[in-house]
Scaffold this active site. Structure first.
Site, short mmCIF file in Angstrom:
data_model
loop_
_atom_site.label_atom_id
_atom_site.label_comp_id
_atom_site.label_asym_id
_atom_site.label_seq_id
_atom_site.Cartn_x
_atom_site.Cartn_y
_atom_site.Cartn_z
N SER A 1 -35.26 77.70 31.79
CA SER A 1 -35.80 77.23 30.50
C SER A 1 -34.81 76.29 29.84
O SER A 1 -33.59 76.52 29.91
CB SER A 1 -36.04 78.41 29.56
N TYR B 1 -33.93 85.71 25.21
CA TYR B 1 -34.62 84.85 26.18
C TYR B 1 -33.66 83.80 26.75
O TYR B 1 -33.55 83.63 27.97
CB TYR B 1 -35.81 84.17 25.48
#
Ligand code: NAP
Length: 246
Positions: free
Chosen positions: A141, A154
């Site tokens: 990501s 995350y």
């Protein structure tokens, strides 16, 4: 970019980026095992691949649970053959101020986003070593590149994926296995749509004035899976429409 004769696994292949990667790898000739928790979505991906003339199976299970992973790997081997392409794509997200992230939320994020790729890779890396050829593509990501407020757990999990990519790339470089990661930036999927992000507002300030499409990530995935990418390993291929420039 022919992947004829290859067997690919795509975790989280029932939706979004994973579905697009599954469809694209199948279009390029691979037989694809669509691993996902979501049985209905996985079958829809399989149906889309078959409709286009490709070959696929669904393997329903938790890609972060050791027994389910071993069972899905065995089913893939028996139905399609030994897998030599693995796309570690299954993931979860959540937005939470750091002060409110509790241990349970932290552990869940690490389990799915980081332990999952470890377990799936461990389950099939011997197939790749036996073949003397393999492709591991981890979906990380851009939050791990840029940082992202309210995404501490995350971003940390995805930063771990990038480190994992580099370590494995070094370890297996001499054995014909390449390991790379793609950090998507802002891709129009059910995950993005269910997040608090205002997609239209974010698109308006993005360099390309649009979110990414799952197919944009799938195209990079297909390249990294291909023979043409045989000298590319340990890399971060940022497919993000120019949102973050490495
Ligand atoms: P998505 O539309 O939510 O698809 C993810 C799929 O993975 C869903 O089918 C989900 O099933 C499945 N899944 C989740 N946990 C699983 C598990 N433990 N075992 C098996 N399957 C599981 O998400 P996406 O946007 O395509 O995201 C794919 C990957 O890209 C993720 O790793 C995500 O972190 C990463 N990413 C996405 C973006 C973006 O902008 N979309 C940006 C950066 C990174 P359920 O629906 O049943 O949970």
């Amino acid at each position: 970019m022919s992947l004829k004769g290859k067997v690919a696994i795509v975790t989280g292949g029932a939706s979004g980026i994973g579905r697009a990667c599954s469809v694209r790898l199948a279009a390029d000739g691979a037989a694809v095992a669509v691993w996902d928790l979501n049985a209905e979505g996985a079958e829809e991906t399989v149906a889309a691949i078959e409709k286009a003339g490709g070959r696929a199976i669904a393997c329903v299970g938790d890609a972060a649970e050791p027994e389910a992973v071993v069972a899905s790997a065995a089913r893939t081997r028996s139905m399609l053959g030994a897998p030599t392409i693995l796309v570690n794509n299954a993931g979860i997200t959540s937005f939470c101020r750091f002060i409110d992230i509790d241990e349970e939320a932290w552990d869940r994020m690490m389990r799915v986003n980081l332990k999952g790729p470890f377990l799936c890779t461990r389950a099939v890396v011997r197939d790749m070593l036996d073949a003397g050829w393999g492709r591991i593509i981890n979906i990380s990501s851009s939050s791990a590149q840029t940082g992202a407020p309210a995404m501490g757990h995350y971003a940390a999990s995805k930063g771990g994926v990038i480190g994992f990519t580099k370590a494995l790339a070094m370890e297996y470089a001499a054995q014909g296995i390449t390991v790379n990661n793609i950090p998507p930036g802002f891709v129009d999927t059910p995950m993005l749509r269910s997040s608090p992000i205002d997609v239209d507002a974010a698109a308006a300030v993005a360099p390309m004035k649009r979110p990414g499409r799952p197919e944009d990530i799938a195209a990079a995935c297909a390249y990294l899976a291909s023979e043409e990418a045989n000298y590319v390993t340990g890399q971060t291929l940022s497919v993000n429409g120019g949102r973050y420039l490495v």
